[in-house]
Enzyme design. Sequence first.
Site, PDB file in Angstrom:
ATOM      1  N   GLU B 296     -74.058  -7.820 -35.137  1.00 26.89           N
ATOM      2  CA  GLU B 296     -75.087  -8.862 -35.162  1.00 26.89           C
ATOM      3  C   GLU B 296     -75.992  -8.671 -36.376  1.00 26.89           C
ATOM      4  OE1 GLU B 296     -75.529  -9.928 -30.533  1.00 26.89           O
ATOM      5  OE2 GLU B 296     -76.771  -8.229 -31.098  1.00 26.89           O
ATOM      6  N   CYS B 389     -80.603 -13.320 -24.007  1.00 26.87           N
ATOM      7  CA  CYS B 389     -81.878 -13.196 -24.717  1.00 26.87           C
ATOM      8  C   CYS B 389     -82.352 -14.516 -25.312  1.00 26.87           C
ATOM      9  CB  CYS B 389     -81.780 -12.137 -25.811  1.00 26.87           C
ATOM     10  SG  CYS B 389     -80.363 -12.336 -26.908  1.00 26.87           S
TER      11      CYS B 389
END
Lengths: 626, 626
Positions: B296, B389
């Site tokens: 990420e 998230c």
Amino acid sequence: MTGPAAPTPSAIAALNPLPLDAVRLDPEGLLGGWQERNAAATMPHCIGQLSAYGNLDNLRRVTGDSDAEFRGMWFADTDVYKTLEAVGWSGGFPEFRADLTALLEKTQEADGYLDSYYQVERRDQQWSDLGFSHEMYSAGHLIQAAVAAARGAGNTQLLTVARRFADLLVRRFGAGAEDLIDGHPEVETALVELYRETGHEPYLALAKRFLDLRGHGMLGAGRFGPRYWQDHEPLRETTEVAGHAVRQMYLLAGVVDVAVETRDPDLLRTAERLWESALASRTYLTGGQGSRHKDEGFGDAYELPPDRAYAETCAAIGSFQLAWRLLLATGRSGYADEMERLLYNGIAASTALDGRSFFYSNPLQLRTGHDGSHEDTPSQRLTWYSCACCPPNLARLMASLHAYVASSTDAGLQLHLYAPGVVSAAGRALEVRTSYPWDETIAVTVTESGDEPWTLALRVPAWCREARLTVNGSLIRAGAQEGYLRVSRQWRAGDVVVLTLAMPPRLVAAHPRVDAVRDSVALARGPVVYCLEHADVPASMQSAAFEDLCIDTSTAVELGTGIAPVTLLPVLQVRPESSGALYREFATGTAGGTRRAAVPAIPYFLWANRDAGPMRVWIPLAPREA
Amino acid sequence: MTGPAAPTPSAIAALNPLPLDAVRLDPEGLLGGWQERNAAATMPHCIGQLSAYGNLDNLRRVTGDSDAEFRGMWFADTDVYKTLEAVGWSGGFPEFRADLTALLEKTQEADGYLDSYYQVERRDQQWSDLGFSHEMYSAGHLIQAAVAAARGAGNTQLLTVARRFADLLVRRFGAGAEDLIDGHPEVETALVELYRETGHEPYLALAKRFLDLRGHGMLGAGRFGPRYWQDHEPLRETTEVAGHAVRQMYLLAGVVDVAVETRDPDLLRTAERLWESALASRTYLTGGQGSRHKDEGFGDAYELPPDRAYAETCAAIGSFQLAWRLLLATGRSGYADEMERLLYNGIAASTALDGRSFFYSNPLQLRTGHDGSHEDTPSQRLTWYSCACCPPNLARLMASLHAYVASSTDAGLQLHLYAPGVVSAAGRALEVRTSYPWDETIAVTVTESGDEPWTLALRVPAWCREARLTVNGSLIRAGAQEGYLRVSRQWRAGDVVVLTLAMPPRLVAAHPRVDAVRDSVALARGPVVYCLEHADVPASMQSAAFEDLCIDTSTAVELGTGIAPVTLLPVLQVRPESSGALYREFATGTAGGTRRAAVPAIPYFLWANRDAGPMRVWIPLAPREA
């Protein structure tokens, strides 16, 4: 004694592999040199690393001979097996082979089970997580090592160990037992080879059973969905390669093996179809496969970023093994073309010149300022990896490389890969002299022939636009058929055949749907893909970023020499200065580049043998003129 | 009561945020519409999902009120906190807030500890793995939720809970205690806000301490090396963003907060430098950041593949929060430009029209035949994620969106984002009427003014080449200074200011080092980036693959209407048929494309609201002519 894949006489086969001792590669040739380096450097290096990284202790702790912690990946045993397989094919390192075979005999459970990760504190977890446990994957590599020891070194001691494990698999997972498959294909191709070696049909039946069971979602979604381990649709219905590239290639090798032994043309066609799908949209110019780091997987069609190419070394080896099996089954030259592309590019690039460091992933571009701290994308080759599957995989391939050079049929001999050395089989023998792939001539001298006429077939690679063949100086006018030039005659010792494969430098473009290399070209000559590397940029261009070099395709590419016998000399120029802004308004008619110079491009497989720095295979075209 | 970032009077500040109730966004405008949708759809959806996915049960099992297994990610509490923060800013959902606050009070340990993952069977592992445990990351979100409840809903009950946890952090990790940092930055910015809210200096000191400790390899290498969590070099020495994009952005938000409160220009400059480095080479055209799925993370400079853009929604939100803090500190319009770009592109794209499904990663291209089964690269938005998230992060941002529209100084008011609504502060009030970003005029009516002259500053985005300002119909000839058109006068109620930001369609090119989009252009108008989506391809072109469409830049792009009030109408053509081969010999002079048609391009943020299918932001140029 044949090499890694030895179909039985009843199998579907267009070509037959030669006995292992039928081919000797001369070390002065590129292939023979790699094989020699493998024996002299890579194999001793691997053997040493198995001790240094705990793989051998992992086995010894099962027998109580080590109190070390388990080290490495849970499938670390397979590094041992692949090294042992290399040793088998090479016929060397007898002490290592003997010691390790004895250790494995001692490690194996009475019922045949053998997996050091699951034999001490995790005994109760055996066979409990087939998606990720790699237990059958590990069994497969044990079997292949045993077959190599039998065929290459004439020692069947390890075969007994392997059969005990295989027999356990048959009892536990054979017809009538539990329907289960392993998350990492490998045991399928191994079981067929064990069947070929032993004649014991239950091994073949089990391999076929695993293929039939696959593709029904039995393994669940895991971390990456069922495609990851090719469990998303039944094999025979599949039209596109998918998921983890190594898994896909190993699986397809097993598919071919089962197809030819069970005489199942439909299954064979499945393997061919999937191979074609891979080559049509999911293979790098180097033969590398796998565009995604996250799951080591094939991406979408045409998703082939050069910088983020995963192109795992093991996937290239798997693709090579698959292509060989398809070549034997069908005789189609495209499979040999692919073996050649892989060998000189995707596979060769993974090993350093000294044979002691390796790439796991094989990108086609490395940028200036690259962060090489990630093990999956280092700036230079590493001596070992936390997942060390690739180095010993290279070792086993290189140790058996001579097995892939030629084949035979009743009608004659076929040469697929060109390298100096000798080929002899069934009273027919050839001596090959060539500096291929640097030189375009291959001279084949018949050194032995029977009294019957036979056919010599020489592959004409698809990249070659102009092949020329002479026999004892006389030009043969027949063109290549199905990728081979064939000469049938009563051969006599001393006959000389010279094949000339024209090798002008080529500018290669990718399909326009490969967005990542749009408006770029790659350089190739013969089977070798070239690249630009920072070390060759002349002083006059050093002030420019490596990424600002582009190619002027209007000037012919000349040949040069350097790190390789043949380098290429494209004319590059420095792209006009940019404003520096990451995005700006589009305008046509950018001024042309400046500071033109011919810059050596080197064989891709030789990159990263000097100081770390940027590299690229695909070179941007000079900007469009107004 | 101010919004999410409220610097103290002694902080370095060029601009001051307005009180929360100073701005009201009209729902008929795009921003106000999003905020309304957030309250009506996204927030109830998130609240429901917290029950459905076990987040609330995770807390209840600590208090013995649930015997369910722990579910979700180990940091699942943060989804609860972010939803609670959204509820706080919105001032709504009082019952949910009250129940949850009571549950958190009950869950919290006597010493202040609160983390449901570590409060039942893993009590002995508390604080034992700060690299990955996210305990302080979780504390940070709790603090932010508490600050939102206090400022947005006037309820300080949760603030007491948050302070107890913060006090524990101060005791355990403050000066003189153990030198430790959290692997996921977030607590730093939260602690500064808690200091701002409470005036308790140890919170600020602890935030500063965490920044000072960072960058010395204290967290070890983890799975992705120390860059992953920005622990590879001391902050003040860092020149390039690196590692996990969300971590980097959250960290930098904390850096700005500490810098302004401790009046440390050098530290502030560090944040600006890193922000500039991100925008110079590691940011997508949509404002998205993070090019790699595996970690990420930011990739190398100019590594910006549109198809594999990770561009996590949370990274865009973090970037927005960072830009706002930098805008307040410096007053530089570039930060507001970036907020605008993020808002209308990288952030807006993450939410479906109905506000109930979301993208986690935000690619700029989706190919025909895309395998959307991976959760990190689905073909359509998902209603929730195993790591959820992003949705509640969107909820908290949208609930506080009005806080980011304008600011004040003693000298006047500044408008940064244009949306219909009202702005009032310190006796000065404005009414804004506009259809921005679809329409280029923004009409601002002064509805209240004091007796002193003051300055109205209106941002002129960097994309705008021609801004025009009238006051009561008279053209103001002064140009923009530092990105703002400023009019100073004695304003009277009824004065009308009209800003016209010329919005011709723009063709955007990327820096030539962005290999992935070479020889392509993107379409933009005003702050909005456009894309082509399969659903708009006319029948005459449907037989071509979406990937074979290219743009003819010689024809002007007209405006149209459709899924958005303004679509763009580039002229596309179908690329000439290719041989189908993945690689072929390069040749110039390919024939031009065929089947020309104007094809609607839609705002990128509206993609994937129809049937799943291919999309692209970057459109290849028509092939070069001979």
